[in-house]
Design an enzyme around this catalytic site. Sequence first.
Site, PDB file in Angstrom:
ATOM      1  N   TYR A  39       0.719  -1.111  -0.014  1.00 10.03           N
ATOM      2  CA  TYR A  39       0.087  -0.066   0.076  1.00 10.03           C
ATOM      3  C   TYR A  39       0.926   1.355  -0.068  1.00 10.03           C
ATOM      4  O   TYR A  39       0.361   2.445  -0.211  1.00 10.03           O
ATOM      5  CB  TYR A  39      -1.062   0.111   1.393  1.00 10.03           C
ATOM      6  CG  TYR A  39      -1.937  -1.061   1.419  1.00 10.03           C
ATOM      7  CD1 TYR A  39      -2.213  -2.084   0.355  1.00 10.03           C
ATOM      8  CD2 TYR A  39      -2.647  -1.050   2.532  1.00 10.03           C
ATOM      9  CE1 TYR A  39      -3.117  -2.750   0.570  1.00 10.03           C
ATOM     10  CE2 TYR A  39      -3.801  -2.092   2.492  1.00 10.03           C
ATOM     11  CZ  TYR A  39      -3.870  -3.159   1.590  1.00 10.03           C
ATOM     12  OH  TYR A  39      -4.841  -4.129   1.651  1.00 10.03           O
ATOM     13  N   HIS A  97       0.292 -11.468   2.156  1.00 12.16           N
ATOM     14  CA  HIS A  97      -0.734 -10.833   1.253  1.00 12.16           C
ATOM     15  C   HIS A  97      -1.387 -11.564   0.146  1.00 12.16           C
ATOM     16  O   HIS A  97      -2.824 -11.515  -0.074  1.00 12.16           O
ATOM     17  CB  HIS A  97      -0.161  -9.593   0.795  1.00 12.16           C
ATOM     18  CG  HIS A  97      -0.999  -8.372   0.446  1.00 12.16           C
ATOM     19  ND1 HIS A  97      -0.709  -7.208   0.682  1.00 12.16           N
ATOM     20  CD2 HIS A  97      -2.549  -8.246  -0.035  1.00 12.16           C
ATOM     21  CE1 HIS A  97      -1.882  -6.321   0.273  1.00 12.16           C
ATOM     22  NE2 HIS A  97      -2.773  -7.140   0.065  1.00 12.16           N
TER      23      HIS A  97
END
Length: 267
Positions: A39, A97
């Site tokens: 991110y 992730h």
Amino acid sequence: MTIPAFGLGTFRLKDDIVIASVKTALELGYRAVDTAQIYDNEAAVGQAIEESGVARNELFITTKIWIENLSKDKLIPSLKESLSKLRTDYVDLTLIHWPSPNDAVPVAEFMQALLEAKKEGLTRQIGVSNFTIDLMQQAVDAIGVEHIATNQIELSPYLQNGKVVNWAREHDIHVTSYMTLAYGKALKDEVIGGIAQKHNATPAQVILAWAIKLGYAVIPSSTKRENLQSNLHAQTLTLDKEDMAAIAALDCNDRLVSPEGLAPDWD
């Protein structure tokens, strides 16, 4: 240790925007924050948390290991870098992730490295994200189901992911829902609008309440104070059997997140 039922997501929020969102959320009473290495906002999230003045032991911070850092020689150093950016000695939850594309790094290798990070005290709990049944089974085989706190998956009224959810439940793996509002698409749904009207609630509250009632943790994000405040009230909204059945009927396997070269073979 349990996973908080309600938290703040920070996907696609960066710099001053994510700082404002996190600070506002913490001011309103949020205590769980979800971020990820990819991110590119861990440092901003860490700054916001530090400047909020909320004690670290009151918070539940989640981050996620990116695919480039899955090998056993990179995972722990990358997590230490995340901790430095987040200005903390540990995170409460660290997730893989995405599974390694084409199994470049075997599941057993990165799960064992993640378990080592837990043993070193860098993270209190560990888990996975975007894992199919087969991948969850591989993770269980690698480190034992007792170490896998959650599988964070795309889950909305339009993608209810029944096979994965049922397998996770049978194996006592908690489910965290992301993209719960289907990128806002579900907010315009007539069925959900009708339920919202019935309860004098917002469509977002209805969808989040639906997910919470099913036992999922939710991590909606927003940059608007009124939405952050409003979303919190989903925790006290009680939907009845008819409401739940009506939302269950909206399932149409409409998956929004399936990046080419990254996504596994979905169940």
